[in-house]
Write a protein that holds these residues in place. Structure first.
Motif, PDB file in Angstrom:
ATOM      1  N   LYS A 170      28.594 -40.048 -65.357  1.00  0.00           N
ATOM      2  CA  LYS A 170      28.496 -39.520 -63.994  1.00  0.00           C
ATOM      3  C   LYS A 170      28.836 -38.029 -63.974  1.00  0.00           C
ATOM      4  O   LYS A 170      28.145 -37.231 -63.338  1.00  0.00           O
ATOM      5  N   TRP A 171      29.896 -37.648 -64.682  1.00  0.00           N
ATOM      6  CA  TRP A 171      30.289 -36.232 -64.724  1.00  0.00           C
ATOM      7  C   TRP A 171      29.210 -35.397 -65.402  1.00  0.00           C
ATOM      8  O   TRP A 171      28.889 -34.299 -64.948  1.00  0.00           O
ATOM      9  N   GLN A 172      28.645 -35.911 -66.492  1.00  0.00           N
ATOM     10  CA  GLN A 172      27.618 -35.160 -67.218  1.00  0.00           C
ATOM     11  C   GLN A 172      26.375 -34.972 -66.348  1.00  0.00           C
ATOM     12  O   GLN A 172      25.776 -33.893 -66.320  1.00  0.00           O
ATOM     13  N   ALA A 173      25.988 -36.030 -65.649  1.00  0.00           N
ATOM     14  CA  ALA A 173      24.799 -35.941 -64.793  1.00  0.00           C
ATOM     15  C   ALA A 173      24.997 -34.921 -63.682  1.00  0.00           C
ATOM     16  O   ALA A 173      24.064 -34.187 -63.328  1.00  0.00           O
TER      17      ALA A 173
ATOM     18  N   ASP B 253      20.988 -27.293 -59.256  1.00  0.00           N
ATOM     19  CA  ASP B 253      21.246 -27.001 -57.846  1.00  0.00           C
ATOM     20  C   ASP B 253      22.738 -26.739 -57.636  1.00  0.00           C
ATOM     21  O   ASP B 253      23.586 -27.428 -58.197  1.00  0.00           O
ATOM     22  N   ARG B 254      23.057 -25.749 -56.825  1.00  0.00           N
ATOM     23  CA  ARG B 254      24.447 -25.370 -56.554  1.00  0.00           C
ATOM     24  C   ARG B 254      24.667 -25.282 -55.058  1.00  0.00           C
ATOM     25  O   ARG B 254      23.720 -25.021 -54.308  1.00  0.00           O
ATOM     26  N   PRO B 255      25.917 -25.453 -54.590  1.00  0.00           N
ATOM     27  CA  PRO B 255      27.133 -25.736 -55.354  1.00  0.00           C
ATOM     28  C   PRO B 255      27.252 -27.221 -55.707  1.00  0.00           C
ATOM     29  O   PRO B 255      26.523 -28.059 -55.180  1.00  0.00           O
ATOM     30  N   HIS B 256      28.207 -27.508 -56.598  1.00  0.00           N
ATOM     31  CA  HIS B 256      28.561 -28.875 -56.911  1.00  0.00           C
ATOM     32  C   HIS B 256      29.849 -29.221 -56.161  1.00  0.00           C
ATOM     33  O   HIS B 256      30.642 -28.337 -55.841  1.00  0.00           O
TER      34      HIS B 256
ATOM     35  N   ARG C 218      23.396 -44.470 -47.405  1.00  0.00           N
ATOM     36  CA  ARG C 218      22.060 -43.914 -47.592  1.00  0.00           C
ATOM     37  C   ARG C 218      21.304 -44.752 -48.615  1.00  0.00           C
ATOM     38  O   ARG C 218      21.899 -45.406 -49.475  1.00  0.00           O
ATOM     39  N   SER C 219      20.001 -44.688 -48.529  1.00  0.00           N
ATOM     40  CA  SER C 219      19.176 -45.351 -49.537  1.00  0.00           C
ATOM     41  C   SER C 219      19.215 -44.545 -50.829  1.00  0.00           C
ATOM     42  O   SER C 219      19.280 -43.322 -50.812  1.00  0.00           O
ATOM     43  N   LYS C 220      19.170 -45.245 -51.945  1.00  0.00           N
ATOM     44  CA  LYS C 220      19.158 -44.599 -53.260  1.00  0.00           C
ATOM     45  C   LYS C 220      17.944 -45.071 -54.027  1.00  0.00           C
ATOM     46  O   LYS C 220      17.602 -46.270 -53.956  1.00  0.00           O
ATOM     47  N   PRO C 221      17.306 -44.209 -54.860  1.00  0.00           N
ATOM     48  CA  PRO C 221      17.592 -42.785 -55.042  1.00  0.00           C
ATOM     49  C   PRO C 221      17.181 -41.951 -53.835  1.00  0.00           C
ATOM     50  O   PRO C 221      16.513 -42.475 -52.961  1.00  0.00           O
ATOM     51  N   PRO C 222      17.584 -40.638 -53.814  1.00  0.00           N
ATOM     52  CA  PRO C 222      18.320 -39.926 -54.856  1.00  0.00           C
ATOM     53  C   PRO C 222      19.783 -40.359 -54.915  1.00  0.00           C
ATOM     54  O   PRO C 222      20.343 -40.763 -53.905  1.00  0.00           O
ATOM     55  N   PHE C 223      20.350 -40.243 -56.089  1.00  0.00           N
ATOM     56  CA  PHE C 223      21.734 -40.620 -56.303  1.00  0.00           C
ATOM     57  C   PHE C 223      22.644 -39.426 -56.037  1.00  0.00           C
ATOM     58  O   PHE C 223      22.198 -38.274 -56.061  1.00  0.00           O
TER      59      PHE C 223
ATOM     60  N   GLU D 239      22.597 -36.147 -57.869  1.00  0.00           N
ATOM     61  CA  GLU D 239      21.481 -35.239 -57.585  1.00  0.00           C
ATOM     62  C   GLU D 239      21.595 -34.652 -56.179  1.00  0.00           C
ATOM     63  O   GLU D 239      21.516 -33.440 -55.997  1.00  0.00           O
ATOM     64  N   LYS D 240      21.771 -35.511 -55.204  1.00  0.00           N
ATOM     65  CA  LYS D 240      21.912 -35.083 -53.814  1.00  0.00           C
ATOM     66  C   LYS D 240      22.999 -35.933 -53.174  1.00  0.00           C
ATOM     67  O   LYS D 240      22.750 -37.070 -52.773  1.00  0.00           O
ATOM     68  N   GLY D 241      24.188 -35.370 -53.100  1.00  0.00           N
ATOM     69  CA  GLY D 241      25.324 -36.089 -52.542  1.00  0.00           C
ATOM     70  C   GLY D 241      25.824 -35.439 -51.279  1.00  0.00           C
ATOM     71  O   GLY D 241      25.104 -35.322 -50.287  1.00  0.00           O
TER      72      GLY D 241
END
Length: 607
Positions: free
Chosen positions: A264-267, A273-276, A389-394, A397-399
């Motif tokens: 999860k951290w690596q992904a 895209d920024r910021p994280h 929310r529906s996934k994806p996006p996870f 990627e978009k939180g």
């Protein structure tokens, strides 16, 4: 967007509560006492809409000051944030701790959930209601778990004002709860968090070794007991190597899903895209769960340090700590810890002089179990209803705010500290090959020493219950909380690992272990679980919204023994349960049938 407001006006106290959070209004549109030529359009509307995430804190500010949220107060907050009042009303009514109807300034929340129900909460609540009549100025509200299961039954008093005051009565008695509600400042102080850890002081502990040993308010004491050693090693290793250590350790999420933390951290770190963002999910609302509360109250700096490491590894410069609204003492401890860390250079623009900027903001929940689901939590922080929310996006990627986000719960994050201090190989050597490291278990119910226990993965359920002193005449053990499953007294050799519980046909979940002896009526217990899921369903998807209602209705018919249709109702329960499991959007609906199913199949609950 054309916004329509009512004619109601805020009181001076309501206006002051909002202005204390947002600052004074700058235009007549926002409510300033000056004349602007044209009020048909908002000045700075786009900038105001960018502050929509302050809607939940604004609702808290009003509710804390007044005790409820009036139409005038809601309209004023909406003007300040350029939020449609209809949407804000939908948010305010989503949370159990808010009220949009007048109520007394003091609210006494009495837990009637599983552990408290087994400990006589109904009788205590009836006594409190008899003592506090309609003219007492106290609203008594029966509700779900307060996260005080080791001291069941429990009650939490919240007295609105400036400042808001809180008091806990646990184990709750009628006189103690009445005192907490009528004079919260005079109520006995809460017991130390260490009393919730029967193993406190054991030098072999890893995650709980500081609880009850260090002063939770002292940064110096935390550092004297190994604090910030892990962060310094993280800076020595660099972000990529930190993620590699976490991956090699085999650490998986401790919230129930068991997703590999390093992946999860690596992904998240690899997203351009920024910021994280880093989000700590401290909204533990599963009935029977209280381990995160104990860590936050007894070792708050550990969570601050762990979030900083997560931010450094994933390229995030801001962390959001979403804290359960029913945890006032954890809130005070964390606010103090964050302020001290910021003042001493452990948070801020230049953490430890390493040129890395990171800070943490606390966001309070307001009583919604569904916000334990990470995407519902994101919506809650952003100022929307806490619906998944529906996934994806996870989320990676978009939180949060549509940006890459790593979300972990408290226990998962604090496990990162021993991973870095002892090294990945040594950490991975604890537990089993598939479930590495230590695990926290919340033991409550029919045991002599309820509390949070730390054991390596692989210990058996029987060994854990022996530590807790299980009482005689054990009837059943619920693993994983309301979303988990029951096991019989002859199945205590189940290994407490993710794979071991799966093979046994149950789940480890977040580590809930609730023991029930034969004095607890099992059908009533199952009905309470069904009531919980019906109340906590966000209502977004049909399978869960309708299914939780049908499940409760069927269990009511069985419990009340209406006619001879019990067999038909069990068939109906199975059909509804399968539909919820297969078609619900999130884990709430997918697991709402688990405990009932296991009680029917393993315990013969209705035979």
């Amino acid at each position: 967007m054309d916004l329509h407001f009512g004619d109601s006006k805020p009181t001076d106290d309501e206006r002051a509560a909002v202005d204390a959070l947002l600052g004074p209004p700058e235009s007549s549109w926002e409510g300033a006492d000056r004349f602007d030529a044209d009020l048909r359009w908002a000045r700075g509307g786009r900038e105001a809409r960018d502050r929509r995430d302050l809607l939940l804190p604004g609702l808290h500010a009003i509710n804390d000051r007044i005790g409820w949220i009036s139409e005038g107060a809601l309209d004023y907050l909406c003007r300040r944030l350029t939020v449609p009042p209809a949407e804000a009303y939908g948010v305010a009514t989503f949370y159990a701790m808010f009220s949009v109807k007048p109520r007394p300034a003091t609210v006494l929340h009495v837990c009637t959930d599983l552990a408290c129900a087994a400990a006589g909460a109904s009788e205590v609540c009836a006594g409190i209601e008899a003592r506090l009549g309609p003219g007492s100025g106290v609203s008594v509200e029966r509700g779900p778990c307060l996260g005080l299961c080791e001291r069941a039954p429990a009650a939490l008093a919240i007295k609105a004002g400036d400042p808001v005051r809180t008091a806990v009565s646990a184990p709750a008695t009628v006189p103690g709860a009445v005192l907490a509600a009528s004079a919260p400042d005079s109520a006995p102080e809460e017991p130390l968090a260490a009393l919730a850890v029967p193993q406190a002081g054991d030098p072999s502990l890893t995650l709980l070794r500081r609880v009850g040993v260090v002063d939770p308010s002292s940064l110096d004491d935390y550092r004297a007991h190994g604090g910030y050693t892990a962060l310094r090693r993280a800076f020595e290793l660099g972000p990529a190597a930190v993620i590699r250590e976490v991956t090699d350790s085999g650490l998986v999420g401790r919230g129930g899903a068991a997703f590999p933390t390093g992946r999860k951290w690596q992904a998240t770190a690899s997203q351009p895209d920024r910021p994280h963002y880093v989000v700590c999910n401290a909204d533990e609302s599963e009935p029977g769960t209280f381990k995160d509360r104990v860590i936050m109250e007894g070792d708050p700096y550990a969570l601050v340090e762990a979030m900083t490491i997560a931010g450094y590894a994933t390229g995030a410069h801001r962390g959001h700590l979403y804290l359960r609204g029913e945890y006032p003492r954890a809130l005070r401890r964390l606010e103090h810890a964050i302020a001290q860390a910021r003042a001493r250079g452990f948070l801020g623009d230049d953490v430890l002089g390493q040129g890395y900027a990171f800070d943490i903001e606390i966001r309070r929940g307001a009583g919604a179990y569904i916000c334990g689901e990470e995407t519902a939590l994101f919506n809650s922080i952003e100022g929307y209803r806490g619906e998944p929310r529906s996934k994806p996006p996870f989320p990676v990627e978009k939180g949060l705010f549509g940006k890459p986000t790593v979300a972990n719960n408290v226990e998962t994050l604090v496990n990162v500290l021993p991973v870095l201090t002892m090294g990945a190989p040594a950490y991975a050597a604890i537990g089993t090959g598939a479930s590495t490291g230590p695990k926290l278990f919340c033991v409550s119910g029919s045991v002599r020493r309820p509390g949070v226990y730390e054991l390596p993965f692989g210990a058996t359920l029987g060994e854990l219950l022996e530590l807790a002193g299980v009482r005689e005449r054990l009837r059943a053990v619920l693993l994983g909380g309301a979303a988990g499953g029951f096991v019989r007294p002859d199945e205590l050799d189940v290994p407490l690992t993710f794979e071991g519980t799966r093979e046994a046909g149950t789940t480890l979940g977040s580590g809930v272990v609730m023991a029930f002896d034969d004095s607890v009526p099992l059908p009533r217990l199952l009905l309470r679980i069904a009531e919980f899921f019906r109340d906590e369903s966000c209502g977004q998807c049909v399978p869960c919204r309708v299914g939780t209602v049908r499940q409760e209705e069927a269990l009511h018919r069985i419990v009340e023994r209406r006619g001879a249709a019990a067999a038909d109702d069990i068939v109906l329960l199975r059909e509804v349960g399968r539909a919820m499991r297969d078609a619900s959007i999130c884990g709430l609906g997918q697991t709402a049938w688990n405990a009932v199913e296991s009680a029917i199949d393993r315990l013969g609950a209705y035979e």
